[in-house]
Design a protein around this motif. Sequence first.
Motif, mmCIF file in Angstrom:
data_model
loop_
_atom_site.group_PDB
_atom_site.id
_atom_site.type_symbol
_atom_site.label_atom_id
_atom_site.label_comp_id
_atom_site.label_asym_id
_atom_site.label_seq_id
_atom_site.Cartn_x
_atom_site.Cartn_y
_atom_site.Cartn_z
ATOM 1 N N LYS A 67 -90.830 -27.197 54.237
ATOM 2 C CA LYS A 67 -91.740 -27.095 53.108
ATOM 3 C C LYS A 67 -93.178 -27.197 53.598
ATOM 4 C CE LYS A 67 -91.581 -28.359 48.266
ATOM 5 N NZ LYS A 67 -90.889 -29.193 47.256
ATOM 6 N N SER A 68 -94.030 -26.344 53.029
ATOM 7 C CA SER A 68 -95.429 -26.315 53.442
ATOM 8 C C SER A 68 -96.217 -27.447 52.791
ATOM 9 C CB SER A 68 -96.053 -24.966 53.067
ATOM 10 O OG SER A 68 -97.438 -24.969 53.320
ATOM 11 N N ASP A 69 -97.197 -27.959 53.534
ATOM 12 C CA ASP A 69 -98.090 -28.979 52.975
ATOM 13 C C ASP A 69 -99.162 -28.348 52.095
ATOM 14 O OD1 ASP A 69 -96.760 -30.998 54.338
ATOM 15 O OD2 ASP A 69 -98.026 -30.781 56.124
ATOM 16 N N SER A 70 -99.336 -27.038 52.248
ATOM 17 C CA SER A 70 -100.373 -26.327 51.507
ATOM 18 C C SER A 70 -99.871 -25.935 50.118
ATOM 19 C CB SER A 70 -100.783 -25.077 52.289
ATOM 20 O OG SER A 70 -101.576 -24.223 51.493
ATOM 21 N N ASN A 71 -100.803 -25.775 49.197
ATOM 22 C CA ASN A 71 -100.453 -25.303 47.857
ATOM 23 C C ASN A 71 -100.406 -23.776 47.778
ATOM 24 O OD1 ASN A 71 -100.276 -27.893 46.708
ATOM 25 N ND2 ASN A 71 -102.517 -27.985 46.455
ATOM 26 N N GLU A 72 -100.724 -23.102 48.894
ATOM 27 C CA GLU A 72 -100.733 -21.644 48.938
ATOM 28 C C GLU A 72 -99.300 -21.123 48.822
ATOM 29 O OE1 GLU A 72 -101.714 -17.873 48.891
ATOM 30 O OE2 GLU A 72 -103.231 -19.440 48.962
ATOM 31 N N LEU A 73 -99.077 -20.212 47.858
ATOM 32 C CA LEU A 73 -97.729 -19.689 47.624
ATOM 33 C C LEU A 73 -97.541 -18.267 48.126
ATOM 34 C CD1 LEU A 73 -97.093 -20.985 43.977
ATOM 35 C CD2 LEU A 73 -96.412 -22.053 46.126
ATOM 36 N N ASN A 74 -98.616 -17.490 48.166
ATOM 37 C CA ASN A 74 -98.484 -16.085 48.546
ATOM 38 C C ASN A 74 -98.214 -15.926 50.042
ATOM 39 O OD1 ASN A 74 -98.871 -15.187 45.925
ATOM 40 N ND2 ASN A 74 -101.089 -15.018 46.177
ATOM 41 N N LEU A 75 -97.823 -14.733 50.414
ATOM 42 C CA LEU A 75 -97.409 -14.449 51.781
ATOM 43 C C LEU A 75 -98.568 -14.543 52.769
ATOM 44 C CD1 LEU A 75 -95.402 -13.303 53.929
ATOM 45 C CD2 LEU A 75 -96.090 -11.020 53.167
ATOM 46 N N SER A 76 -98.300 -15.218 53.880
ATOM 47 C CA SER A 76 -99.203 -15.172 55.026
ATOM 48 C C SER A 76 -98.349 -15.109 56.283
ATOM 49 C CB SER A 76 -100.124 -16.399 55.065
ATOM 50 O OG SER A 76 -99.386 -17.569 55.308
ATOM 51 N N ILE A 77 -98.816 -14.355 57.268
ATOM 52 C CA ILE A 77 -98.062 -14.152 58.503
ATOM 53 C C ILE A 77 -98.920 -14.571 59.682
ATOM 54 C CG2 ILE A 77 -96.878 -12.458 59.967
ATOM 55 C CD1 ILE A 77 -96.570 -10.755 57.424
ATOM 56 N N GLU A 78 -98.360 -15.381 60.545
ATOM 57 C CA GLU A 78 -99.027 -15.793 61.764
ATOM 58 C C GLU A 78 -98.142 -15.410 62.943
ATOM 59 O OE1 GLU A 78 -100.046 -19.924 61.371
ATOM 60 O OE2 GLU A 78 -100.629 -19.642 59.265
ATOM 61 N N GLU A 79 -98.612 -15.686 64.161
ATOM 62 C CA GLU A 79 -97.903 -15.156 65.323
ATOM 63 C C GLU A 79 -96.529 -15.781 65.540
ATOM 64 O OE1 GLU A 79 -99.731 -17.902 68.922
ATOM 65 O OE2 GLU A 79 -100.460 -15.854 68.640
ATOM 66 N N ASN A 80 -96.259 -16.975 65.011
ATOM 67 C CA ASN A 80 -94.944 -17.582 65.210
ATOM 68 C C ASN A 80 -94.328 -18.128 63.921
ATOM 69 O OD1 ASN A 80 -96.604 -19.779 64.838
ATOM 70 N ND2 ASN A 80 -95.568 -21.050 66.359
ATOM 71 N N GLN A 81 -94.875 -17.722 62.779
ATOM 72 C CA GLN A 81 -94.320 -18.182 61.517
ATOM 73 C C GLN A 81 -94.841 -17.324 60.362
ATOM 74 O OE1 GLN A 81 -95.832 -22.231 61.420
ATOM 75 N NE2 GLN A 81 -97.567 -21.645 60.147
ATOM 76 N N PHE A 82 -94.114 -17.389 59.247
ATOM 77 C CA PHE A 82 -94.661 -16.819 58.015
ATOM 78 C C PHE A 82 -94.414 -17.796 56.871
ATOM 79 C CE2 PHE A 82 -90.459 -14.704 58.414
ATOM 80 C CZ PHE A 82 -89.864 -15.061 57.218
ATOM 81 N N LYS A 83 -95.287 -17.717 55.885
ATOM 82 C CA LYS A 83 -95.236 -18.629 54.750
ATOM 83 C C LYS A 83 -95.130 -17.828 53.466
ATOM 84 C CE LYS A 83 -98.589 -21.745 56.990
ATOM 85 N NZ LYS A 83 -99.907 -22.409 56.824
ATOM 86 N N ILE A 84 -94.336 -18.328 52.541
ATOM 87 C CA ILE A 84 -94.297 -17.753 51.194
ATOM 88 C C ILE A 84 -93.594 -18.753 50.273
ATOM 89 C CG2 ILE A 84 -92.082 -16.506 51.319
ATOM 90 C CD1 ILE A 84 -93.718 -14.160 49.903
ATOM 91 N N ALA A 85 -94.019 -18.771 49.036
ATOM 92 C CA ALA A 85 -93.420 -19.620 47.997
ATOM 93 C C ALA A 85 -93.465 -21.102 48.361
ATOM 94 C CB ALA A 85 -91.982 -19.180 47.723
ATOM 95 N N GLY A 86 -94.454 -21.479 49.186
ATOM 96 C CA GLY A 86 -94.585 -22.885 49.544
ATOM 97 C C GLY A 86 -93.676 -23.326 50.673
ATOM 98 N N TYR A 87 -93.087 -22.383 51.400
ATOM 99 C CA TYR A 87 -92.206 -22.708 52.520
ATOM 100 C C TYR A 87 -92.640 -21.944 53.770
ATOM 101 C CZ TYR A 87 -89.083 -25.160 49.374
ATOM 102 O OH TYR A 87 -88.556 -26.057 48.489
#
Length: 493
Positions: free
Chosen positions: A160-180
């Motif tokens: 689970k992400s510590d951030s409140n950001e829900l939309n998609l973001s992609i980094e070089e070794n991970q991606f985030k969406i829906a708070g995960y």
Amino acid sequence: MKRYLLKVDISGIQDFIFNVPGKGASRNLKARSFFVQGLTEIAEQYFTDIAEKTEVLYNGGGNLFIYLRVAQDVLDSAISKFQNCFLQEAIFPFIAYIEAEHDDAFYTQMQALHTKTSLKKLVRPFLSETFQPMDASIFDERFRMFAKKMVKAQGYSIVKSDSNELNLSIEENQFKIAGYILRLEYGSQAQKSFNETIINAMPLDKDKNKEKGILEFDKIAEKAKSSRKVDDKLAALKIDVDNLGVLFRNKSKDEYKKLSNQLKKFFSNTIYSVLKEEIQHGNIYPVFSGGDDCFLIGAWDIILQVAQKIHHEFDAFQSTLCKTFGLEHPLTISAGIVIYNPKFPMARIGQTAEHALELAKDFGKNRICIFGEVLKWNEFENAGQLAIKLKELIEDGESRGILERIRSSEIGFLSLQERAIKAHRIDFPKVYRLKYYLRNVKNSKNKEILENEFKKYEDALLEDFIHGRKESNAAQFPVAARWAELLTKSVNT
């Protein structure tokens, strides 16, 4: 608080994966494919966290089936929140659920759930026209960087992400969406391992002068020409299982779980074992394989070989499955192959391979479409064996012109077949006129080999005459000739 059976169905997968520029495509495709898999993994964790109790029925191939004991208002709110994260994306998770307090009505519940999901797919919500999507070039570059990291990863974890950001973001070794966050792992801390699976399997560039990277598709084609002296073309292979609805008909919940996970294991682990050596040799690039289908790109000659190997492995697998589960009918697979120039637009490859697969299924399933012709699997193997014979004849000094004459013979054979079936008459003089194509064969041994092949079609025509239906497939001949043409591209005669 009730128990529900929920389905997450990721829509738009093929367009999302293949809508990439040609440059760097081999890195982009794999990352996008894994991203799709990761979405249902994240969805599983997301809905597990809102429920009092869960049971995963199946997760794979862009689909998640999960039982949840949760308050309905909590579930509805969670679904809306999850879907809102995808409003601006090329793919979208359609989500439906039904009440499912008891397992004894499982098959009826699954039918109702599929119907409800289909209705949901009729309408997809979108953002307003003022929305500005992420720059595609930035998006592609981030996926390429992610794929580079995948090569060295041992597995991945979802947190689970510590951030409140829900939309998609992609980094070089991970991606985030829906708070995960789905994060690649490089040690024993990985929740899910890549070991002996096809998930992060990619052909690598073994150039000693630079860091190992993912082999580009044009390099795979060049290798075919330089190392095996065949045409420098690529092929795409799409395979999926036929009649899955029949397979799962009237099965209990436990039978469904076991059957679907056995299929998932075949497409993830067994196919990896079939392809492992060719991947390591830089001949095959598995775009995706899991659930009940797979998509491969590679050197055209190797793709044609591994299609046969996968079919044999699946036949053995389904035989065991039938005995274990007491299935009444054997499972079969259909396939579509397209052969193309490395410069062919990547966005169209998925479409053309899918179209070839659809043609194979339109002709009765348990078939393969190659060069626009649909063959039964045994006919495909026969064509391959004949192609090898023709290749040997060309290398023995016969003119490659003989291949064009053999390809032209299809029209005559099809005409004879129709006449045998409809008019119940065999015109054998025409059969012998077809042999006239072979008049320029240089030596008697080669001529005998080819005449023996024509004899098989004379016998097949007799079978058509006796049974009043098409028992043979004349397309084997032109397929074999086209196959041999590509195998002998570098032969000068």
